[in-house]
Design an enzyme around this catalytic site. Structure first.
Site, mmCIF file in Angstrom:
data_model
loop_
_atom_site.group_PDB
_atom_site.id
_atom_site.type_symbol
_atom_site.label_atom_id
_atom_site.label_comp_id
_atom_site.label_asym_id
_atom_site.label_seq_id
_atom_site.Cartn_x
_atom_site.Cartn_y
_atom_site.Cartn_z
ATOM 1 N N GLU A 64 -6.328 7.154 -0.667
ATOM 2 C CA GLU A 64 -6.334 5.311 -0.159
ATOM 3 C C GLU A 64 -7.039 4.140 -0.199
ATOM 4 O O GLU A 64 -6.585 3.498 -0.509
ATOM 5 C CB GLU A 64 -7.024 5.701 1.263
ATOM 6 C CG GLU A 64 -6.494 6.895 2.232
ATOM 7 C CD GLU A 64 -4.986 6.210 2.608
ATOM 8 O OE1 GLU A 64 -4.406 4.776 2.559
ATOM 9 O OE2 GLU A 64 -3.799 7.312 2.712
ATOM 10 N N HIS A 79 0.547 -1.273 0.524
ATOM 11 C CA HIS A 79 -0.089 -0.029 0.431
ATOM 12 C C HIS A 79 0.767 1.747 -0.159
ATOM 13 O O HIS A 79 0.877 2.381 -0.979
ATOM 14 C CB HIS A 79 -0.927 -0.321 1.237
ATOM 15 C CG HIS A 79 -1.729 1.056 1.775
ATOM 16 N ND1 HIS A 79 -2.705 1.105 1.360
ATOM 17 C CD2 HIS A 79 -1.604 2.050 2.210
ATOM 18 C CE1 HIS A 79 -3.317 2.802 1.192
ATOM 19 N NE2 HIS A 79 -3.034 3.280 2.198
ATOM 20 N N GLU A 80 2.255 1.248 0.839
ATOM 21 C CA GLU A 80 2.835 2.072 0.843
ATOM 22 C C GLU A 80 3.077 2.459 -0.635
ATOM 23 O O GLU A 80 3.380 3.561 -0.441
ATOM 24 C CB GLU A 80 4.136 2.138 2.093
ATOM 25 C CG GLU A 80 2.730 2.836 3.839
ATOM 26 C CD GLU A 80 1.869 3.364 3.405
ATOM 27 O OE1 GLU A 80 1.849 4.447 3.027
ATOM 28 O OE2 GLU A 80 0.453 3.211 3.976
#
Length: 296
Positions: A225, A144-145
């Site tokens: 996100e 995700h990051e």
């Protein structure tokens, strides 16, 4: 479903950033009209301050953000070999340079990425994330990051942070000018009805502008996100790892080391504060994120 979601979120990001820049221009024009008798002067002031502030923020973003969140850098794989190798692997899969690695000494599980571009990026994770998540879940979070890095979200978030600061600065200049004798247009054209209406609208823009900017920043954060969730699954091909990680993070206690101005950078709100309306949330609801991941 995965690629459709990525494309949809990218389009929404363009709309939000366009609205952000238009808001800066509108506030600059309002400032010029109310206090300096010139729309153009206000727009030029807004552009100059905005460009300068963004250049400063982009050049120093990593060190500034890491310092605000009490993060310490890990220089090699010796101290945290599993974390180091997962970040290395995800960066390789994502085709981005290996980011700098930071640890935050906080028991609450969380993580974020920052920097001005993939070549100058950094990933920070809390000690709680390493303690509470297994390898599969940690891979989901790191993917995700890394997606934030690969998608240039780190630059977008830094730009949004700078624009919010510029808007607040312009409003402060305007109202300081008011208290110290500014506002020549009020004296010169106070009797014209149309000008009075424009004056009122301009003042309202100066008052409501910072609120609108904060809402735009939150909308941008929520949208990115969702995009990073989808892009992270593209890297791992395993949505369940991120689903389990989000469930654990959502049930954890608030962080004590996080800086409030950086809260939108984290994978989940580090302060665990909900609100009666999602307009004021820095992150999308965890249940909605998990539902989207389950459909992939």
């Amino acid at each position: 479903m995965l690629f459709q979601q990525i494309a949809r979120n990218k389009r929404r990001t363009v709309y939000v950033m366009l609205a952000f820049f238009l808001l800066v221009v509108a506030i600059g024009a309002s400032l010029g009209y109310v206090f300096f008798d010139s729309y153009i002067a206000g727009v030029i002031m807004a552009a100059v301050i905005g460009v300068f502030y963004m250049m400063v923020m982009l050049s120093r973003s990593t060190d500034v953000v890491m310092g605000m969140n009490n993060a310490r850098e890990v220089k090699s794989a010796d101290s945290y070999p599993e974390l180091w190798h997962i970040i290395e692997d995800m960066a390789l899969v994502g085709k981005v340079p290996m980011p700098r690695v930071f640890i935050i000494d906080d028991d609450s599980p969380n993580a974020f990425a920052t920097g001005r571009d993939p070549e100058h990026s950094a990933v920070a994770v809390t000690q709680g994330l390493l303690t509470r998540l297994n390898r599969e879940e940690l891979e989901g979070v790191i993917a995700h990051e890394i997606s934030h890095v690969r998608n240039y979200d780190i630059r977008l978030q830094t730009t949004a942070l700078a624009l919010v600061a510029v808007i607040s600065m312009l409003v402060n200049i305007g109202f300081n000018s008011f208290w110290w004798g500014g506002g020549r247009r009020r004296d010169n054209e106070g009797g014209n009805g149309s000008n009075i209406i424009l004056l009122v609208l301009s003042v309202l823009m100066l008052i409501l502008g910072p609120i609108a900017a904060s809402l735009a920043q939150m909308a941008l954060s929520r949208n990115r996100e969702f995009l990073a969730d989808a892009s992270g699954v593209e890297l791992t091909r395993n949505p369940q790892g991120l689903i389990n990680a989000l469930e654990k993070i959502s049930r954890s206690e608030p962080m004590t080391s996080a800086d409030s101005s950086s809260s939108s950078l984290y994978i989940s709100n580090p302060f665990k504060k909900g609100s009666w309306t999602h307009l004021f949330d820095t992150h999308p609801p965890t249940a909605e994120r998990i539902a989207r991941l389950q459909r992939m």
